[in-house]
Design a protein around this motif. Structure first.
Motif, PDB file in Angstrom:
ATOM      1  N   VAL A   6     -30.081 -24.070  12.158  1.00 55.71           N
ATOM      2  CA  VAL A   6     -28.945 -24.820  11.640  1.00 55.71           C
ATOM      3  C   VAL A   6     -29.304 -26.304  11.630  1.00 55.71           C
ATOM      4  CG1 VAL A   6     -26.507 -25.382  11.908  1.00 55.71           C
ATOM      5  CG2 VAL A   6     -27.342 -23.126  12.617  1.00 55.71           C
ATOM      6  N   PRO A   7     -29.430 -26.921  10.459  1.00 51.82           N
ATOM      7  CA  PRO A   7     -29.734 -28.349  10.408  1.00 51.82           C
ATOM      8  C   PRO A   7     -28.662 -29.172  11.114  1.00 51.82           C
ATOM      9  CG  PRO A   7     -30.020 -27.332   8.248  1.00 51.82           C
ATOM     10  CD  PRO A   7     -29.343 -26.317   9.119  1.00 51.82           C
ATOM     11  N   ARG A   8     -29.080 -30.243  11.747  1.00 48.80           N
ATOM     12  CA  ARG A   8     -28.139 -31.126  12.431  1.00 48.80           C
ATOM     13  C   ARG A   8     -27.033 -31.584  11.482  1.00 48.80           C
ATOM     14  NH1 ARG A   8     -28.269 -34.682  16.906  1.00 48.80           N
ATOM     15  NH2 ARG A   8     -26.904 -36.479  16.651  1.00 48.80           N
ATOM     16  N   GLU A   9     -27.403 -31.821  10.226  1.00 53.60           N
ATOM     17  CA  GLU A   9     -26.437 -32.314   9.251  1.00 53.60           C
ATOM     18  C   GLU A   9     -25.290 -31.326   9.017  1.00 53.60           C
ATOM     19  OE1 GLU A   9     -30.132 -34.369   9.085  1.00 53.60           O
ATOM     20  OE2 GLU A   9     -29.714 -32.206   8.806  1.00 53.60           O
ATOM     21  N   HIS A  10     -25.568 -30.045   9.141  1.00 57.11           N
ATOM     22  CA  HIS A  10     -24.512 -29.041   8.945  1.00 57.11           C
ATOM     23  C   HIS A  10     -23.474 -29.123  10.067  1.00 57.11           C
ATOM     24  CE1 HIS A  10     -27.058 -26.212   6.175  1.00 57.11           C
ATOM     25  NE2 HIS A  10     -26.991 -27.464   5.745  1.00 57.11           N
ATOM     26  N   GLY A  11     -23.955 -29.296  11.293  1.00 60.33           N
ATOM     27  CA  GLY A  11     -23.028 -29.454  12.411  1.00 60.33           C
ATOM     28  C   GLY A  11     -22.225 -30.736  12.294  1.00 60.33           C
ATOM     29  N   GLN A  12     -22.887 -31.802  11.886  1.00 61.86           N
ATOM     30  CA  GLN A  12     -22.202 -33.085  11.704  1.00 61.86           C
ATOM     31  C   GLN A  12     -21.134 -32.980  10.626  1.00 61.86           C
ATOM     32  OE1 GLN A  12     -25.695 -35.559  10.972  1.00 61.86           O
ATOM     33  NE2 GLN A  12     -25.295 -36.685  12.861  1.00 61.86           N
ATOM     34  N   ALA A  13     -21.458 -32.289   9.536  1.00 64.89           N
ATOM     35  CA  ALA A  13     -20.503 -32.143   8.437  1.00 64.89           C
ATOM     36  C   ALA A  13     -19.270 -31.358   8.878  1.00 64.89           C
ATOM     37  CB  ALA A  13     -21.180 -31.439   7.257  1.00 64.89           C
ATOM     38  N   PHE A  14     -19.483 -30.314   9.672  1.00 66.02           N
ATOM     39  CA  PHE A  14     -18.349 -29.533  10.184  1.00 66.02           C
ATOM     40  C   PHE A  14     -17.463 -30.415  11.057  1.00 66.02           C
ATOM     41  CE2 PHE A  14     -16.190 -26.960  13.314  1.00 66.02           C
ATOM     42  CZ  PHE A  14     -15.709 -25.882  12.578  1.00 66.02           C
ATOM     43  N   ALA A  15     -18.078 -31.180  11.939  1.00 65.12           N
ATOM     44  CA  ALA A  15     -17.316 -32.052  12.837  1.00 65.12           C
ATOM     45  C   ALA A  15     -16.546 -33.111  12.050  1.00 65.12           C
ATOM     46  CB  ALA A  15     -18.253 -32.704  13.846  1.00 65.12           C
ATOM     47  N   GLN A  16     -17.194 -33.709  11.059  1.00 71.81           N
ATOM     48  CA  GLN A  16     -16.536 -34.733  10.260  1.00 71.81           C
ATOM     49  C   GLN A  16     -15.359 -34.158   9.476  1.00 71.81           C
ATOM     50  OE1 GLN A  16     -19.695 -36.402   7.907  1.00 71.81           O
ATOM     51  NE2 GLN A  16     -20.560 -37.572   9.623  1.00 71.81           N
ATOM     52  N   LYS A  17     -15.539 -32.959   8.945  1.00 73.63           N
ATOM     53  CA  LYS A  17     -14.475 -32.309   8.180  1.00 73.63           C
ATOM     54  C   LYS A  17     -13.223 -32.122   9.021  1.00 73.63           C
ATOM     55  CE  LYS A  17     -13.383 -28.058   5.677  1.00 73.63           C
ATOM     56  NZ  LYS A  17     -13.893 -26.736   5.196  1.00 73.63           N
ATOM     57  N   HIS A  18     -13.422 -31.787  10.295  1.00 73.93           N
ATOM     58  CA  HIS A  18     -12.290 -31.528  11.187  1.00 73.93           C
ATOM     59  C   HIS A  18     -11.973 -32.719  12.088  1.00 73.93           C
ATOM     60  CE1 HIS A  18     -12.099 -27.286  10.044  1.00 73.93           C
ATOM     61  NE2 HIS A  18     -13.418 -27.269  10.084  1.00 73.93           N
ATOM     62  N   ARG A  19     -12.581 -33.864  11.775  1.00 67.46           N
ATOM     63  CA  ARG A  19     -12.324 -35.119  12.491  1.00 67.46           C
ATOM     64  C   ARG A  19     -12.585 -34.964  13.994  1.00 67.46           C
ATOM     65  NH1 ARG A  19      -6.873 -37.742  10.081  1.00 67.46           N
ATOM     66  NH2 ARG A  19      -7.882 -39.596  10.978  1.00 67.46           N
ATOM     67  N   MET A  20     -13.763 -34.434  14.286  1.00 64.34           N
ATOM     68  CA  MET A  20     -14.163 -34.206  15.674  1.00 64.34           C
ATOM     69  C   MET A  20     -15.439 -34.980  15.994  1.00 64.34           C
ATOM     70  SD  MET A  20     -13.565 -30.075  15.938  1.00 64.34           S
ATOM     71  CE  MET A  20     -11.932 -29.346  15.685  1.00 64.34           C
ATOM     72  N   LEU A  21     -15.682 -35.199  17.276  1.00 61.31           N
ATOM     73  CA  LEU A  21     -16.930 -35.786  17.728  1.00 61.31           C
ATOM     74  C   LEU A  21     -18.051 -34.757  17.578  1.00 61.31           C
ATOM     75  CD1 LEU A  21     -15.577 -37.378  21.041  1.00 61.31           C
ATOM     76  CD2 LEU A  21     -15.928 -38.554  18.863  1.00 61.31           C
ATOM     77  N   PHE A  22     -19.305 -35.228  17.632  1.00 60.43           N
ATOM     78  CA  PHE A  22     -20.425 -34.308  17.460  1.00 60.43           C
ATOM     79  C   PHE A  22     -21.610 -34.723  18.328  1.00 60.43           C
ATOM     80  CE2 PHE A  22     -23.149 -31.249  15.522  1.00 60.43           C
ATOM     81  CZ  PHE A  22     -24.387 -31.872  15.379  1.00 60.43           C
ATOM     82  N   ILE A  23     -22.285 -33.716  18.882  1.00 63.67           N
ATOM     83  CA  ILE A  23     -23.508 -33.956  19.645  1.00 63.67           C
ATOM     84  C   ILE A  23     -24.299 -32.659  19.681  1.00 63.67           C
ATOM     85  CG2 ILE A  23     -22.647 -33.318  21.950  1.00 63.67           C
ATOM     86  CD1 ILE A  23     -24.149 -35.770  23.043  1.00 63.67           C
ATOM     87  N   GLU A  24     -25.615 -32.774  19.860  1.00 61.27           N
ATOM     88  CA  GLU A  24     -26.438 -31.587  20.066  1.00 61.27           C
ATOM     89  C   GLU A  24     -26.930 -31.584  21.508  1.00 61.27           C
ATOM     90  OE1 GLU A  24     -28.191 -30.259  15.762  1.00 61.27           O
ATOM     91  OE2 GLU A  24     -29.459 -31.581  16.989  1.00 61.27           O
ATOM     92  N   SER A  25     -27.232 -30.388  22.017  1.00 60.78           N
ATOM     93  CA  SER A  25     -27.582 -30.295  23.433  1.00 60.78           C
ATOM     94  C   SER A  25     -28.500 -29.110  23.705  1.00 60.78           C
ATOM     95  CB  SER A  25     -26.312 -30.133  24.287  1.00 60.78           C
ATOM     96  OG  SER A  25     -25.746 -28.840  24.098  1.00 60.78           O
TER      97      SER A  25
END
Length: 204
Positions: A128-147
């Protein structure tokens, strides 16, 4: 002990994404590669200080299996923050987060609850590209981080950013007239520690 503000944090997502491992890494610094699947709801707590505010986090680890969903709905009540976890090596776990967002919207009693999307297991081959996770978070107005719970990468930062945002959100956590945000004394702290539930199904 100084007065401590208590915050309720949920960790949600599909089974196997590493929710329990994230909590274990955060609360103890340990990693267990054979961590058993959570049954019902598990609970851990930890004290931390963010921007001069000392808080006690009550962290609720919800089971990802479908058969336990009916057991967990009440645990969304009065939560100040939620961490939505997916596995960066399993694309379907990110797609499934949409269902967890919908469930959170239905059962959360705090409409300004702070949410953080965490892409876990970055120590494994990425699907899963980092950008896909970021896009999901942005769509739902949430913070984002990988771990990675295995390497402890991003674990503390995830909780720090979530708590900081909660503290910065007016009316979400202040201990004025709210009964679910309390300040506890040393004696009350010890009583809570003695009665803490660490596995299976807990009551609020």
């Amino acid at each position: 002990m100084d007065y401590v503000t208590t915050l309720k944090i949920l960790v949600i997502g599909e089974s196997g994404v590493g929710k329990s491992s994230i909590i274990l890494a955060f609360t103890t610094g340990d990693y267990n590669p054979s961590f058993p699947a959570t049954i019902g709801v598990d609970y851990k707590c930890k004290v931390m200080e963010v921007n001069g505010v000392k808080v006690k986090l009550g962290i609720w680890d919800t089971a990802g299996q479908e058969r336990y969903r009916t057991l967990t709905s009440s645990f969304y009540r009065d939560a100040h923050g939620a961490i939505l976890v997916y596995d960066t090596s399993e694309p379907k776990t990110l797609a499934k987060l949409k269902e967890w967002v919908e469930e959170l919207q239905v059962y959360s009693t705090k409409k300004n609850i702070v949410c953080l999307v965490v892409g876990n297991k970055i120590d494994k081959p990425r699907a899963v590209p980092r950008e896909h996770g970021q896009a999901f978070a942005q769509k739902h107005r949430m913070l984002f981080i990988e771990s990675s719970a295995k390497t402890n990468d991003g674990i503390n930062l995830a909780f720090e950013e979530l708590v900081q945002k909660i503290i910065e959100t007016p009316g979400l956590w202040e201990t004025n007239k709210s009964s679910d945000n309390i300040r506890i004394t040393q004696q009350q702290w010890e009583q809570q520690e003695e009665s803490t539930c660490y596995n299976n199904i807990c009551t609020i």
